[in-house]
Design a protein around this motif. Structure first.
Motif, PDB file in Angstrom:
ATOM      1  N   PHE A  51       5.808  82.569  12.155  1.00  0.00           N
ATOM      2  CA  PHE A  51       6.137  83.572  13.577  1.00  0.00           C
ATOM      3  C   PHE A  51       6.631  84.775  12.711  1.00  0.00           C
ATOM      4  O   PHE A  51       7.813  84.991  12.231  1.00  0.00           O
ATOM      5  N   PRO A  52       5.953  86.037  13.070  1.00  0.00           N
ATOM      6  CA  PRO A  52       6.346  87.290  12.566  1.00  0.00           C
ATOM      7  C   PRO A  52       7.119  87.929  13.320  1.00  0.00           C
ATOM      8  O   PRO A  52       6.870  88.109  14.459  1.00  0.00           O
ATOM      9  N   VAL A  53       8.268  88.470  12.557  1.00  0.00           N
ATOM     10  CA  VAL A  53       8.981  89.382  13.210  1.00  0.00           C
ATOM     11  C   VAL A  53       9.071  90.771  12.297  1.00  0.00           C
ATOM     12  O   VAL A  53       9.145  90.655  11.123  1.00  0.00           O
ATOM     13  N   SER A  54       8.965  91.506  13.008  1.00  0.00           N
ATOM     14  CA  SER A  54       9.163  93.109  12.157  1.00  0.00           C
ATOM     15  C   SER A  54      10.450  93.584  12.327  1.00  0.00           C
ATOM     16  O   SER A  54      11.248  93.205  13.248  1.00  0.00           O
TER      17      SER A  54
ATOM     18  N   GLY B 189      21.910  85.336  21.554  1.00  0.00           N
ATOM     19  CA  GLY B 189      20.477  85.039  21.630  1.00  0.00           C
ATOM     20  C   GLY B 189      19.634  85.663  20.452  1.00  0.00           C
ATOM     21  O   GLY B 189      18.379  85.712  20.331  1.00  0.00           O
ATOM     22  N   ALA B 190      20.405  86.505  19.516  1.00  0.00           N
ATOM     23  CA  ALA B 190      19.628  87.397  18.493  1.00  0.00           C
ATOM     24  C   ALA B 190      19.354  86.352  17.498  1.00  0.00           C
ATOM     25  O   ALA B 190      20.194  85.455  17.288  1.00  0.00           O
ATOM     26  N   PRO B 191      18.241  86.502  16.867  1.00  0.00           N
ATOM     27  CA  PRO B 191      18.094  85.478  15.459  1.00  0.00           C
ATOM     28  C   PRO B 191      18.842  86.369  14.432  1.00  0.00           C
ATOM     29  O   PRO B 191      19.333  87.395  14.342  1.00  0.00           O
ATOM     30  N   PRO B 192      19.249  85.426  13.311  1.00  0.00           N
ATOM     31  CA  PRO B 192      20.084  85.727  12.230  1.00  0.00           C
ATOM     32  C   PRO B 192      19.799  86.840  11.392  1.00  0.00           C
ATOM     33  O   PRO B 192      20.302  87.715  11.099  1.00  0.00           O
TER      34      PRO B 192
ATOM     35  N   VAL C  94      12.084  80.448  23.886  1.00  0.00           N
ATOM     36  CA  VAL C  94      11.763  81.392  24.892  1.00  0.00           C
ATOM     37  C   VAL C  94      12.960  82.434  24.933  1.00  0.00           C
ATOM     38  O   VAL C  94      12.645  83.591  25.123  1.00  0.00           O
ATOM     39  N   PRO C  95      14.109  81.928  24.592  1.00  0.00           N
ATOM     40  CA  PRO C  95      15.200  83.158  24.467  1.00  0.00           C
ATOM     41  C   PRO C  95      14.919  84.064  23.418  1.00  0.00           C
ATOM     42  O   PRO C  95      14.982  85.240  23.445  1.00  0.00           O
ATOM     43  N   LEU C  96      14.405  83.650  22.043  1.00  0.00           N
ATOM     44  CA  LEU C  96      13.897  84.596  21.189  1.00  0.00           C
ATOM     45  C   LEU C  96      12.757  85.465  21.723  1.00  0.00           C
ATOM     46  O   LEU C  96      12.928  86.516  20.997  1.00  0.00           O
TER      47      LEU C  96
ATOM     48  N   ILE D 169      11.078  90.692  23.146  1.00  0.00           N
ATOM     49  CA  ILE D 169      10.339  91.859  24.198  1.00  0.00           C
ATOM     50  C   ILE D 169      11.265  92.954  24.346  1.00  0.00           C
ATOM     51  O   ILE D 169      10.895  94.269  24.565  1.00  0.00           O
ATOM     52  N   GLN D 170      12.593  92.757  24.853  1.00  0.00           N
ATOM     53  CA  GLN D 170      13.665  93.629  25.085  1.00  0.00           C
ATOM     54  C   GLN D 170      13.938  94.470  23.985  1.00  0.00           C
ATOM     55  O   GLN D 170      14.012  95.621  23.982  1.00  0.00           O
TER      56      GLN D 170
END
Length: 499
Positions: free
Chosen positions: A265-268, A294-297, A355-357, A362-363
């Motif tokens: 899963f890509p995250v920029s 709710g934020a990823p590490p 879903v929370p991630l 999106i936010q």
């Protein structure tokens, strides 16, 4: 297509810090082996290893709060922090060996001493930080760590953060002066310059299009020369896939069973960089906070002094973003084409679980600059919008796989996938990544070249004196290594560095 097979001993895919490290280790251990490198871009260290595509933190768990977890009984588990710290010590020893052996030069061009700090607000967070400090400061790996909840002392440590602060909430910070800022882009380029001098065949603008096993157990790669458009077949006994976000697609093409049911899963990331030298001069540390609920590490906010091209810079972030690309220079179809029949259920399960991630991403994507400034002002109350610009950092592909905890679990970290005979290995994942490159590549050597370990062990111990030893249980050796690496890498002289 050229149907000739060009044979070599080792092929490294990707010209980032991982391939640079593995190639350098192998050239020290087996100098007669032929090594070829294929990189699809025009230079080394242009993707994840590039200095503008990562935070440049020498990850040693000195300031990263996500490496120390509070247990249900209120105690602090520091086992991961110890592990990360010891792995970074391995990197420091190897870099020192390279400098002492005149294989690379001018360590100040890639590493600088810089205080690492953790900063929290609120009564519960301050209590957590104090318990974390007590747990870490009793361990020799974290010797020299200080803690303060005195605003006056914090003003001395972090004046830019404390100036203009009106909140009455409790605030506290830990500080350890032995932290580092590492320019992994510069280090990568140094290592590839060294490998070139050792007759390693480095091929830029060469795209690996396919990988398959041959009848004799070797690996055959179809490689396209982007300059000429020609395709050649290269074979090797061992292949390392170190293509950053691009590694997953190549792993899938290898068709090894160990790579099945694995997704990505890509995250920029987006950073804010300060363009006002007067503001930059007011901060001298890497200061890590706590991630939002709710934020990823990888989205833990931090305000970082950086040293790039011998210039002092100041970055804040990262803000998470989303792109379906697996690399900054990748394709908009990377994510969808990574979904295969064997990992479809794994990917679907991950989508349901995260879903929370997804909502968080999106936010983050729709944040305006002013909204980002509001988050920055939680760190720097007097921050002015005109002093800060946005810079897009690298893409990180988080591993998704089935584990004992469930199907489609999102993994935050670095992971090696290799086949049963150790003839191919791929590196997936993200942080702490580059900081632990030497440890990770030694693990690959142990797994993939077991028949050579006895022969190679004396040389490995020459390069990494702590090899096979727990530093936390050997404070005398730890002190000796700290002293020698600081001297060799010039860290003890950098404490008073000014822009």
């Amino acid at each position: 297509m050229d149907n000739r097979q060009i044979k070599t001993d080792v092929i490294l895919i990707g010209a980032g810090i991982m391939s640079a490290t593995l190639g350098t280790l192998l050239k020290e251990l087996a100098p007669d082996w032929e090594i070829r490198v294929f990189e699809k871009l025009a230079n080394a260290g242009e993707e994840s290893s590039n200095e503008w595509n990562n935070a440049g933190t020498g990850h040693a768990a000195l300031c990263e709060l996500n490496y120390t977890v509070e247990q249900p009984d209120g105690s602090i588990d520091i086992s991961k922090a110890i592990k990360i710290n010891e792995q970074f010590q391995v990197s420091m020893q190897f870099w020192s060996y390279l400098v002492n052996s005149n294989l690379i030069h001018n360590p100040q061009d890639f590493i600088m001493q810089l205080p690492h700090m953790s900063l929290v607000q609120g009564e519960n967070n301050v209590t957590f930080l104090k318990k974390r400090f007590e747990a870490l400061s009793n361990n020799p790996l974290f010797q020299g760590m200080e803690l303060s909840d005195d605003p006056g002392k914090l003003m001395e440590w972090i004046p830019l953060i404390m100036n203009g602060r009106t909140s009455k909430e409790p605030i506290a910070a830990t500080k350890i002066d032995s932290g580092t800022d590492v320019n992994f882009g510069a280090l990568t380029r140094m290592l590839f310059d060294h490998l070139k001098s050792k007759n390693v065949d480095i091929n830029y603008k060469h795209q690996v299009n396919d990988i398959k096993r041959t009848s004799n157990g070797s690996w055959e790669l179809k490689v396209r020369n982007e300059y000429t458009g020609t395709v050649q077949r290269h074979t090797a006994k061992f292949v390392f896939i170190g293509g950053g976000g691009g590694s997953l697609h190549l792993l899938q093409k290898s068709r090894i069973p160990e790579g099945k049911k694995t997704g990505g899963f890509p995250v920029s990331g987006v950073f804010m960089v300060c363009n006002n030298p007067d503001v930059v001069a007011q901060h001298h540390a890497k200061v890590y906070g706590k991630a939002a609920v709710g934020a990823p590490p990888m989205s833990i906010p931090h305000l970082d002094t950086r040293f790039i091209d011998n210039k002092k810079s100041l970055l804040f972030g990262p803000f998470a973003g989303f792109s379906p690309k697996f690399l900054k220079t990748g394709s908009m179809f990377d994510l969808i084409t990574s979904v295969k029949p064997d990992n479809l259920l794994t990917m679907l399960a991950s989508g349901v679980k995260n879903v929370p991630l997804t909502k968080y991403l999106i936010q983050q994507v729709v944040l305006s600059k002013e909204k980002r400034m509001e988050e920055l002002r939680m760190f720097v109350p007097n921050a002015r919008s005109e002093d800060w610009d946005l810079v897009v950092a690298g893409q990180r592909v988080q591993v998704i796989k089935d584990t004992a905890d469930g199907k489609g679990m999102l993994q935050f970290g670095t992971e090696v996938v290799s086949n049963d005979d150790g003839s191919i290995a791929a590196l997936l994942g993200a942080s702490p990544g580059a900081s632990t490159a030497v440890h990770v590549m030694l693990e690959i050597i142990k797994k993939c070249f077991p028949q050579h370990l006895k022969e190679w062990e004396p040389k490995i111990k020459e390069m990494i004196p702590s090899y096979g030893v727990s530093l936390k249980d050997n404070p005398e050796l730890l002190h000796k290594i700290h002293t020698s690496t600081a001297q060799t890498l010039g860290l003890s002289k950098n404490k008073q560095y000014q822009s």
